[in-house]
Scaffold this active site. Structure first.
Site, PDB file in Angstrom:
ATOM      1  N   ILE A  15     -51.740  35.087 -50.367  1.00  0.00           N
ATOM      2  CA  ILE A  15     -50.982  36.077 -51.132  1.00  0.00           C
ATOM      3  C   ILE A  15     -49.504  35.716 -51.249  1.00  0.00           C
ATOM      4  O   ILE A  15     -48.734  36.417 -51.916  1.00  0.00           O
ATOM      5  CB  ILE A  15     -51.122  37.485 -50.510  1.00  0.00           C
ATOM      6  CG1 ILE A  15     -50.730  37.483 -49.021  1.00  0.00           C
ATOM      7  CG2 ILE A  15     -52.530  38.022 -50.699  1.00  0.00           C
ATOM      8  CD1 ILE A  15     -50.733  38.857 -48.375  1.00  0.00           C
ATOM      9  N   ARG A  17     -46.109  32.566 -50.017  1.00  0.00           N
ATOM     10  CA  ARG A  17     -45.643  31.405 -49.254  1.00  0.00           C
ATOM     11  C   ARG A  17     -44.249  31.669 -48.731  1.00  0.00           C
ATOM     12  O   ARG A  17     -43.404  32.199 -49.434  1.00  0.00           O
ATOM     13  CB  ARG A  17     -45.634  30.134 -50.115  1.00  0.00           C
ATOM     14  CG  ARG A  17     -47.031  29.608 -50.388  1.00  0.00           C
ATOM     15  CD  ARG A  17     -47.023  28.304 -51.171  1.00  0.00           C
ATOM     16  NE  ARG A  17     -48.382  27.797 -51.303  1.00  0.00           N
ATOM     17  CZ  ARG A  17     -48.940  26.922 -50.486  1.00  0.00           C
ATOM     18  NH1 ARG A  17     -48.232  26.440 -49.468  1.00  0.00           N
ATOM     19  NH2 ARG A  17     -50.177  26.512 -50.661  1.00  0.00           N
ATOM     20  N   THR A  22     -47.925  29.515 -45.197  1.00  0.00           N
ATOM     21  CA  THR A  22     -48.603  30.320 -46.205  1.00  0.00           C
ATOM     22  C   THR A  22     -48.941  31.691 -45.617  1.00  0.00           C
ATOM     23  O   THR A  22     -49.172  31.825 -44.416  1.00  0.00           O
ATOM     24  CB  THR A  22     -49.906  29.642 -46.675  1.00  0.00           C
ATOM     25  OG1 THR A  22     -50.763  29.444 -45.533  1.00  0.00           O
ATOM     26  CG2 THR A  22     -49.620  28.298 -47.313  1.00  0.00           C
ATOM     27  N   LYS A  38     -49.499  34.949 -41.454  1.00  0.00           N
ATOM     28  CA  LYS A  38     -48.638  33.817 -41.810  1.00  0.00           C
ATOM     29  C   LYS A  38     -49.057  32.633 -40.953  1.00  0.00           C
ATOM     30  O   LYS A  38     -49.001  32.694 -39.721  1.00  0.00           O
ATOM     31  CB  LYS A  38     -47.170  34.147 -41.559  1.00  0.00           C
ATOM     32  CG  LYS A  38     -46.207  33.024 -41.946  1.00  0.00           C
ATOM     33  CD  LYS A  38     -44.762  33.484 -41.800  1.00  0.00           C
ATOM     34  CE  LYS A  38     -43.778  32.397 -42.233  1.00  0.00           C
ATOM     35  NZ  LYS A  38     -42.376  32.856 -42.154  1.00  0.00           N
ATOM     36  N   ASP A 132     -31.274  34.788 -44.256  1.00  0.00           N
ATOM     37  CA  ASP A 132     -31.864  34.539 -45.576  1.00  0.00           C
ATOM     38  C   ASP A 132     -32.271  35.864 -46.218  1.00  0.00           C
ATOM     39  O   ASP A 132     -33.400  36.031 -46.686  1.00  0.00           O
ATOM     40  CB  ASP A 132     -33.066  33.604 -45.458  1.00  0.00           C
ATOM     41  CG  ASP A 132     -33.446  32.971 -46.801  1.00  0.00           C
ATOM     42  OD1 ASP A 132     -32.617  33.006 -47.739  1.00  0.00           O
ATOM     43  OD2 ASP A 132     -34.577  32.446 -46.914  1.00  0.00           O
TER      44      ASP A 132
END
Length: 273
Positions: A15, A17, A22, A38, A132
């Site tokens: 679903i 990345r 992934t 994940k 981030d």
């Protein structure tokens, strides 16, 4: 994939990345519930910094859980080749998907920004810097609550200390990071300010045709509010933007200060209203 994971969960379709791995949907037969998994292949990660981030991510997410505006981690499985983290399953769209469709009213933007700042305040109090913060890393649960995700670049920052390293995404990266200086948790506040600007304006405050041009614009830090775009945005919202997207780190708001700003406190309503 770890055998222990296979003994507990069934892996479904991919679903998304992240920076290192992934994300797939997975099913837990005992509870009958779906979660997100994940999975990171550790073998290509030879850079010590990447390996450190890989090791830190599940620890950081465990430290931060539970918080209503941070994706909850439930299980961790690891062997020599891979790491799998089972997390709560969010909706299949991000804040980025919403932003590309339309701009937000002051009230809508203030509600979302309050949730993001609540999450960042929680992180910063525990010494975690996300590094981030961007719309693609902001998810939603089934009740439309905002959830901060992807702590693959996050680090622990001892109180009163600074860190280095160029980490982040062009539009949202703080100037002190680009300048190669040491920095603190306020880099997350700069990124959140850029997100708020984009929610209200529909365009980023610092733009370029390439990453290099974007970086140059960020370093100039010339924050503008074009009348054509900002005619319906309140003066209070602009005031908060100036204090979050502030080149002078000593004058830049912390997450807690931003939460106490009248525009956030009043749910995006201006003093006149």
């Amino acid at each position: 994939m770890c055998e222990a994971f296979k003994n507990n969960y069934q892996l479904c379709e991919e679903i998304g990345r992240g920076k290192f791995g992934t994300i797939s949907r997975c099913f837990h037969p005992i509870s009958g519930s779906f979660f997100a998994c994940k999975t990171i292949d550790k073998r290509p990660l030879t850079d010590p910094t990447d390996r450190e981030c890989l090791e830190n991510e599940p620890k950081i997410m465990t430290l931060l859980s539970p918080h209503p505006n941070i994706v909850k981690i439930l299980d961790v499985f690891e062997n020599d080749d891979s790491l799998s983290m089972v997390m709560e399953l969010c909706e299949p769209f991000t804040l980025y998907d919403k932003i590309v469709q339309r701009t937000f009213s002051d009230g809508e933007a203030a509600s979302l920004m309050k949730q993001l700042l609540e999450a960042l305040s929680h992180c910063h109090k525990l010494g975690v810097v996300h590094r981030d913060v961007k719309p693609e890393n902001l998810l939603f649960d089934g009740r439309n609550n905002l959830k901060v995700a992807d702590f693959g670049s996050a680090v622990w920052l001892p109180e009163g200390r600074c860190i280095g390293g160029v980490v982040g995404t062009p539009y949202y990266i703080a100037p002190e990071v680009l300048m190669g200086r040491e920095y603190n948790e306020k880099v997350d506040v700069w990124s959140a300010g850029v997100i708020l600007y984009i929610m209200l304006a529909g365009v980023p405050p610092f733009y370029g045709e390439s990453a290099a041009e974007i970086f140059e614009a960020v370093l100039r830090g010339n924050l503008r509010f074009p009348t054509r775009i900002f005619r319906t945005v309140s003066p209070e919202a602009k005031d908060l933007l100036r204090k979050m997207i502030c080149r002078d780190v000593s004058k830049r708001f912390s997450a807690d200060q931003a939460l106490r700003h009248p525009w956030i406190q009043n749910g995006g309503e201006s003093a006149e209203e």
